[in-house]
Design a protein around this motif. Structure first.
Motif, short mmCIF file in Angstrom:
data_model
loop_
_atom_site.label_atom_id
_atom_site.label_comp_id
_atom_site.label_asym_id
_atom_site.label_seq_id
_atom_site.Cartn_x
_atom_site.Cartn_y
_atom_site.Cartn_z
N ILE A 121 -48.50 -34.71 27.54
CA ILE A 121 -47.44 -34.26 26.52
C ILE A 121 -48.26 -33.26 25.62
O ILE A 121 -47.94 -32.33 25.19
CB ILE A 121 -46.44 -34.96 26.22
CG1 ILE A 121 -45.60 -35.46 27.41
CG2 ILE A 121 -45.55 -34.47 24.98
CD1 ILE A 121 -44.46 -36.66 27.28
N ASN A 135 -48.49 -45.46 30.08
CA ASN A 135 -47.92 -44.61 29.46
C ASN A 135 -48.65 -43.60 28.53
O ASN A 135 -48.40 -42.48 28.17
CB ASN A 135 -46.70 -45.03 28.62
CG ASN A 135 -45.47 -45.39 29.43
OD1 ASN A 135 -45.35 -44.98 30.50
ND2 ASN A 135 -44.77 -46.40 28.89
N ILE A 195 -41.62 -36.13 33.73
CA ILE A 195 -43.00 -36.11 32.94
C ILE A 195 -44.21 -36.16 33.82
O ILE A 195 -45.19 -35.68 33.85
CB ILE A 195 -43.07 -37.07 31.88
CG1 ILE A 195 -41.85 -36.76 30.82
CG2 ILE A 195 -44.45 -37.17 31.31
CD1 ILE A 195 -41.73 -37.89 29.66
N ASP A 253 -44.38 -33.01 35.84
CA ASP A 253 -44.55 -31.94 35.63
C ASP A 253 -45.77 -31.81 34.47
O ASP A 253 -46.70 -31.57 35.25
CB ASP A 253 -43.38 -31.39 34.72
CG ASP A 253 -43.42 -29.87 34.35
OD1 ASP A 253 -44.21 -29.09 34.72
OD2 ASP A 253 -42.31 -29.53 34.05
N PRO A 254 -45.90 -32.29 33.37
CA PRO A 254 -47.24 -32.30 32.57
C PRO A 254 -48.27 -32.85 33.05
O PRO A 254 -49.38 -32.58 33.19
CB PRO A 254 -46.90 -32.66 31.11
CG PRO A 254 -45.50 -33.38 31.40
CD PRO A 254 -44.76 -32.83 32.38
N ALA A 274 -39.11 -26.98 32.63
CA ALA A 274 -38.38 -28.35 32.52
C ALA A 274 -37.05 -28.24 33.35
O ALA A 274 -36.51 -29.06 33.92
CB ALA A 274 -38.17 -28.47 31.07
N ALA A 324 -50.07 -30.01 26.45
CA ALA A 324 -49.14 -29.26 26.80
C ALA A 324 -48.32 -28.59 25.52
O ALA A 324 -48.31 -27.44 25.44
CB ALA A 324 -48.10 -29.41 27.76
N LEU A 325 -48.13 -29.55 24.74
CA LEU A 325 -47.43 -29.14 23.40
C LEU A 325 -48.16 -28.41 22.47
O LEU A 325 -47.47 -27.59 21.61
CB LEU A 325 -46.60 -30.27 22.53
CG LEU A 325 -45.47 -31.17 23.42
CD1 LEU A 325 -44.86 -32.18 22.67
CD2 LEU A 325 -44.28 -29.94 23.56
N LEU A 341 -48.87 -40.21 30.10
CA LEU A 341 -48.00 -39.39 30.08
C LEU A 341 -48.19 -38.78 28.38
O LEU A 341 -47.95 -37.45 28.22
CB LEU A 341 -46.57 -40.13 29.94
CG LEU A 341 -45.70 -40.29 31.14
CD1 LEU A 341 -46.67 -41.32 32.08
CD2 LEU A 341 -44.46 -40.81 31.09
N LEU A 342 -48.42 -39.59 27.29
CA LEU A 342 -48.72 -39.11 25.93
C LEU A 342 -49.75 -37.99 26.13
O LEU A 342 -49.44 -37.06 25.23
CB LEU A 342 -48.92 -40.24 24.95
CG LEU A 342 -47.52 -41.36 24.99
CD1 LEU A 342 -48.13 -42.35 24.06
CD2 LEU A 342 -46.60 -40.48 24.53
#
Length: 450
Positions: free
Chosen positions: A295, A288, A265, A268-269, A325, A298-299, A291-292
């Protein structure tokens, strides 16, 4: 034969499976005749690849295998021998082809020549991505920004900047788009086939694109299959070479699934949006939450492409995100070492691993940002996401100008001068040190280029 009305027989209906393949691999739209704009964009991309603050330091520094492997081999063996010789367990056809003429230049010109060639090739891949994405990305601002990331994405402007050794990460991405591209002109299909063939002969990760190759074999015309044929020929040679040169494992440390997920994670993102140098500052401070946020950024567009896009958008979003991924996980597992588990500097070790996954993730995101959904709330969400992602990428690209890794070791012209002094003292060979720290190579003085 003609029918009763005097016209030609209608074409027989195509099988459903063929229509489905042609839908997800749509023909490329006609390219507007804007040659001055294309030439101008290409020249700007080359300029940025050479004169960004971090890039300028590569004009007088040789990086890793460019010196200690490719240059040494070019000076000491024939081209055909070098092309057939694996390094690190696989063939490196493009770097070896390029270093051959560059090794004939004056030795002091080597790093600048390498930097120019790599800047030209990255600009060329960016132009290929722009042209090839026309059937998938129809809103021009998204299409331009998407192609520009080949040159501007912070993840690609650190360890992979200005050297041949890491060019294969961009070739992998170029091969992905060459396999999606369906131009009408035979010459363009030949160009796509050349890109795919050279890519698979330079990086075994390109073998993962075999599902796209199989789809191309199902297309109706032979020019559409040129890329698949070139892939097959290159794949055979690459696999034979790999079987004859097995690669030793990077370490005997078992892969930790939790740390692998965290590292993936971050690389990548998070690195896609922030770049590796900025990530090492953000992650310790915000944990974190970084990270959230990455994500989520990207999502949202990927979900928009899957839920509200047409079939080409859905296909691009799912395939590009899946490959992003898959390549990230595979690269991490194959190269798993204790250094990959460190935090927060986890992303600074082997930054090259993020390049292809980050670019592929950007393609998946672009699929969702290209077209506004019909529902008002969804359209507003995509608009907000467009603005947010554009702002984040602009900020990270700007931060890269400040934080981007610059090479600070012994300048190459100093290294060459020292080597010539060694030869002047009747030494049989000379030692040339180069980047990164601890790398060097030795060449006999009678083979020392002028």
């Amino acid at each position: 034969m003609t029918v009763a009305g005097g016209g030609p027989d209608p074409e027989p209906p195509r099988p459903g499976w063929r229509r489905a393949v042609e839908t997800v691999l749509p023909p490329a739209p006609p390219l507007p005749d804007r040659r001055p704009a294309y030439v101008g964009a290409f020249l700007v991309a080359v300029f940025l690849g050479l004169f960004l603050p971090a890039a300028r330091t590569h004009l007088n520094h040789v990086w890793a295998e460019d010196g200690a492997r490719f240059t040494v081999d070019a000076l000491g063996a024939s081209l055909w021998s070098n092309l057939a010789t694996p390094y690190g367990g696989y063939l490196h056809t493009v770097p070896r082809l390029l270093i051959e003429p560059l090794s004939l230049l004056p030795l002091t010109a080597l790093p600048a020549a390498i930097a120019v060639v790599t800047a030209i090739l990255r600009a060329g891949i960016a132009l290929l991505v722009f042209v090839a994405s026309g059937a998938y990305l129809r809103w021009l601002p998204v299409r331009i920004a998407h192609a520009a990331l080949v040159v501007l994405l912070p993840a690609g402007n650190s360890e992979t900047l200005g050297n041949l050794a890491n060019l294969h990460w961009f070739l992998l991405y170029g091969a992905f788009w060459a396999l999606l591209w369906r131009p009408a002109a035979r010459g363009a299909n030949i160009l796509a086939a050349v890109v795919v063939t050279l890519a698979v002969l330079s990086d075994p990760l390109v073998l993962l694109l075999v599902p796209l190759v199989l789809l191309r074999l199902l297309l109706p015309s032979w020019p559409d299959r040129f890329s698949a044929i070139g892939f097959g020929a290159g794949a055979v040679l690459q696999i034979v070479a790999m079987l004859g040169a097995p690669r030793a494992p990077s370490s005997d440390v078992p892969v930790d699934p939790v740390r692998l997920l965290l590292a993936g994670i971050l690389r990548d993102p998070v690195v896609t949006f922030a770049g590796p140098e900025v990530t090492q500052h953000l992650y310790p401070r915000f944990g974190n939450a970084v990270l959230l946020v990455a994500i989520l950024l990207a999502l949202v567009p990927i979900a928009a492409a899957v839920l509200a896009g047409d079939r080409p958008h859905r296909f691009l979003a799912l395939v590009a995100a899946g490959y992003s991924a898959l390549i990230m996980v595979l690269v991490m597992v194959v190269n798993w070492t204790p250094e990959l588990q460190e935090r927060p500097a986890i992303v600074l070790f082997s930054q090259r691993y993020s390049v292809a996954p980050a670019l592929l993730l950007c393609s998946a995101i672009a699929a969702g940002l290209d077209k506004l959904p019909e529902r008002r709330w969804a359209a507003i969400t995509v608009r907000i996401t467009r603005i947010t992602i554009a702002g984040v990428l602009l900020l990270s690209a700007g931060a890269q100008l400040h934080y981007g890794t610059r090479l600070t070791g012994t300048p190459w012209h100093t290294t060459v001068a020292q080597a010539r002094q060694q030869c002047a003292t009747a030494a049989p060979a000379a030692l040339l040190v180069h980047e990164p720290a601890g790398w060097f190579f030795i060449i006999p003085c009678d083979r020392m280029p002028k």
